[in-house]
Design a protein around this motif. Structure first.
Motif, PDB file in Angstrom:
ATOM      1  N   ILE A 139     -24.192  -8.371  44.630  1.00 31.41           N
ATOM      2  CA  ILE A 139     -23.604  -8.948  45.837  1.00 31.41           C
ATOM      3  C   ILE A 139     -23.052  -7.876  46.782  1.00 31.41           C
ATOM      4  N   LEU A 140     -22.514  -6.793  46.253  1.00 31.21           N
ATOM      5  CA  LEU A 140     -21.972  -5.749  47.122  1.00 31.21           C
ATOM      6  C   LEU A 140     -23.068  -5.125  47.977  1.00 31.21           C
ATOM      7  N   THR A 141     -24.232  -4.921  47.401  1.00 30.03           N
ATOM      8  CA  THR A 141     -25.358  -4.381  48.158  1.00 30.03           C
ATOM      9  C   THR A 141     -25.835  -5.387  49.192  1.00 30.03           C
ATOM     10  N   SER A 142     -25.941  -6.656  48.794  1.00 28.45           N
ATOM     11  CA  SER A 142     -26.360  -7.695  49.748  1.00 28.45           C
ATOM     12  C   SER A 142     -25.408  -7.736  50.936  1.00 28.45           C
ATOM     13  N   ASN A 143     -24.116  -7.669  50.671  1.00 28.70           N
ATOM     14  CA  ASN A 143     -23.109  -7.674  51.731  1.00 28.70           C
ATOM     15  C   ASN A 143     -23.295  -6.467  52.650  1.00 28.70           C
ATOM     16  N   GLY A 144     -23.491  -5.308  52.063  1.00 28.89           N
ATOM     17  CA  GLY A 144     -23.691  -4.094  52.854  1.00 28.89           C
ATOM     18  C   GLY A 144     -24.956  -4.140  53.694  1.00 28.89           C
ATOM     19  N   LEU A 145     -26.009  -4.727  53.161  1.00 28.35           N
ATOM     20  CA  LEU A 145     -27.260  -4.824  53.920  1.00 28.35           C
ATOM     21  C   LEU A 145     -27.136  -5.789  55.093  1.00 28.35           C
ATOM     22  N   VAL A 146     -26.375  -6.863  54.919  1.00 35.61           N
ATOM     23  CA  VAL A 146     -26.118  -7.783  56.035  1.00 35.61           C
ATOM     24  C   VAL A 146     -25.399  -7.021  57.146  1.00 35.61           C
ATOM     25  N   GLU A 147     -24.370  -6.272  56.785  1.00 36.19           N
ATOM     26  CA  GLU A 147     -23.629  -5.487  57.776  1.00 36.19           C
ATOM     27  C   GLU A 147     -24.532  -4.456  58.443  1.00 36.19           C
ATOM     28  N   LYS A 148     -25.343  -3.756  57.669  1.00 40.96           N
ATOM     29  CA  LYS A 148     -26.265  -2.745  58.213  1.00 40.96           C
ATOM     30  C   LYS A 148     -27.230  -3.370  59.202  1.00 40.96           C
ATOM     31  N   TYR A 149     -27.777  -4.508  58.853  1.00 39.86           N
ATOM     32  CA  TYR A 149     -28.732  -5.196  59.722  1.00 39.86           C
ATOM     33  C   TYR A 149     -28.124  -5.466  61.099  1.00 39.86           C
ATOM     34  N   VAL A 150     -26.923  -6.008  61.124  1.00 37.49           N
ATOM     35  CA  VAL A 150     -26.265  -6.331  62.389  1.00 37.49           C
ATOM     36  C   VAL A 150     -25.842  -5.052  63.121  1.00 37.49           C
ATOM     37  N   ALA A 151     -25.237  -4.109  62.423  1.00 31.41           N
ATOM     38  CA  ALA A 151     -24.751  -2.878  63.061  1.00 31.41           C
ATOM     39  C   ALA A 151     -25.904  -2.047  63.620  1.00 31.41           C
ATOM     40  N   ASP A 152     -27.018  -1.984  62.917  1.00 34.34           N
ATOM     41  CA  ASP A 152     -28.162  -1.224  63.424  1.00 34.34           C
ATOM     42  C   ASP A 152     -28.701  -1.848  64.710  1.00 34.34           C
ATOM     43  N   TRP A 153     -28.659  -3.158  64.807  1.00 34.70           N
ATOM     44  CA  TRP A 153     -29.135  -3.841  66.008  1.00 34.70           C
ATOM     45  C   TRP A 153     -28.156  -3.664  67.177  1.00 34.70           C
ATOM     46  N   LEU A 154     -26.872  -3.843  66.905  1.00 38.36           N
ATOM     47  CA  LEU A 154     -25.861  -3.794  67.961  1.00 38.36           C
ATOM     48  C   LEU A 154     -25.540  -2.383  68.428  1.00 38.36           C
ATOM     49  N   GLY A 155     -25.560  -1.459  67.522  1.00 39.62           N
ATOM     50  CA  GLY A 155     -25.051  -0.126  67.792  1.00 39.62           C
ATOM     51  C   GLY A 155     -23.750   0.039  67.029  1.00 39.62           C
ATOM     52  N   HIS A 156     -23.507   1.230  66.604  1.00 38.28           N
ATOM     53  CA  HIS A 156     -22.370   1.457  65.714  1.00 38.28           C
ATOM     54  C   HIS A 156     -21.047   1.656  66.442  1.00 38.28           C
ATOM     55  N   ASP A 157     -21.037   1.427  67.770  1.00 41.62           N
ATOM     56  CA  ASP A 157     -19.776   1.485  68.487  1.00 41.62           C
ATOM     57  C   ASP A 157     -19.104   0.115  68.547  1.00 41.62           C
ATOM     58  N   CYS A 158     -19.725  -0.883  67.925  1.00 37.09           N
ATOM     59  CA  CYS A 158     -19.116  -2.213  67.829  1.00 37.09           C
ATOM     60  C   CYS A 158     -18.258  -2.270  66.573  1.00 37.09           C
ATOM     61  N   GLU A 159     -17.186  -3.014  66.652  1.00 39.55           N
ATOM     62  CA  GLU A 159     -16.245  -3.129  65.537  1.00 39.55           C
ATOM     63  C   GLU A 159     -16.557  -4.374  64.713  1.00 39.55           C
ATOM     64  N   LEU A 160     -16.660  -4.208  63.411  1.00 38.25           N
ATOM     65  CA  LEU A 160     -16.831  -5.335  62.513  1.00 38.25           C
ATOM     66  C   LEU A 160     -15.500  -6.073  62.415  1.00 38.25           C
ATOM     67  N   ALA A 161     -15.510  -7.359  62.767  1.00 37.26           N
ATOM     68  CA  ALA A 161     -14.282  -8.146  62.751  1.00 37.26           C
ATOM     69  C   ALA A 161     -14.226  -9.100  61.566  1.00 37.26           C
ATOM     70  N   GLY A 162     -15.319  -9.237  60.839  1.00 36.31           N
ATOM     71  CA  GLY A 162     -15.331 -10.099  59.664  1.00 36.31           C
ATOM     72  C   GLY A 162     -16.744 -10.330  59.181  1.00 36.31           C
ATOM     73  N   ILE A 163     -16.866 -10.573  57.905  1.00 31.81           N
ATOM     74  CA  ILE A 163     -18.165 -10.876  57.315  1.00 31.81           C
ATOM     75  C   ILE A 163     -17.931 -11.868  56.187  1.00 31.81           C
ATOM     76  N   ALA A 164     -18.800 -12.863  56.119  1.00 31.59           N
ATOM     77  CA  ALA A 164     -18.727 -13.854  55.042  1.00 31.59           C
ATOM     78  C   ALA A 164     -20.153 -14.175  54.622  1.00 31.59           C
ATOM     79  N   ILE A 165     -20.430 -14.040  53.329  1.00 32.69           N
ATOM     80  CA  ILE A 165     -21.786 -14.311  52.844  1.00 32.69           C
ATOM     81  C   ILE A 165     -21.752 -15.249  51.649  1.00 32.69           C
ATOM     82  N   ARG A 166     -22.911 -15.836  51.407  1.00 34.40           N
ATOM     83  CA  ARG A 166     -23.127 -16.662  50.222  1.00 34.40           C
ATOM     84  C   ARG A 166     -24.482 -16.268  49.643  1.00 34.40           C
TER      85      ARG A 166
END
Length: 130
Positions: A54-81
């Protein structure tokens, strides 16, 4: 910086699930649970093979979004199932859609699919200035 609009689709990203990827990411996240690195134990527990943690899955979700947006955006929350397991020799494919944007925070709906179905579903909240 990327412009974000409600309903916007994020381009898909796919990652081959190799035994090395699954084992090394479990080790990197300090998850010593044997079903993530020992095929015999995983099969004895009813799984067809080892599977991603699950930790890897969570990290990959974050990577997917951050790579698309650009890394100057701030992560404000993540929730996965978690859903279907991600086994070796499959492909994990991510897709996403920008949902609500309110008070400077965008909610992005993400799905990561494998051949058995949805491996991970969730939301990532991001704040981008500009």
């Amino acid at each position: 910086m990327r412009t974000i609009e409600t309903g916007q689709q994020i381009p898909e990203w796919s990652l081959p699930m190799t035994p090395t990827t699954i084992v090394s990411t479990a080790i990197a996240t300090r998850d010593w649970q044997d079903v993530h690195h020992d095929r015999d134990v995983a099969q004895a527990a009813g799984s067809k093979d080892i599977f991603m943690n699950i930790l890897t899955s969570n990290g990959l979700v974050e990577k997917y979004v951050a790579d698309w947006l650009g890394h100057d955006c701030e992560l404000a929350g993540i929730a996965i199932r978690l859903g279907a397991p991600a086994h070796p020799y499959d492909t994990l494919t991510f897709s996403g859609t920008v949902g609500e944007i309110a008070d400077g925070i965008a909610t992005i709906d993400v799905v990561g699919r494998v051949s058995l179905g949805d491996h991970v579903t969730g939301t990532v909240k991001v704040r981008c200035d500009g």
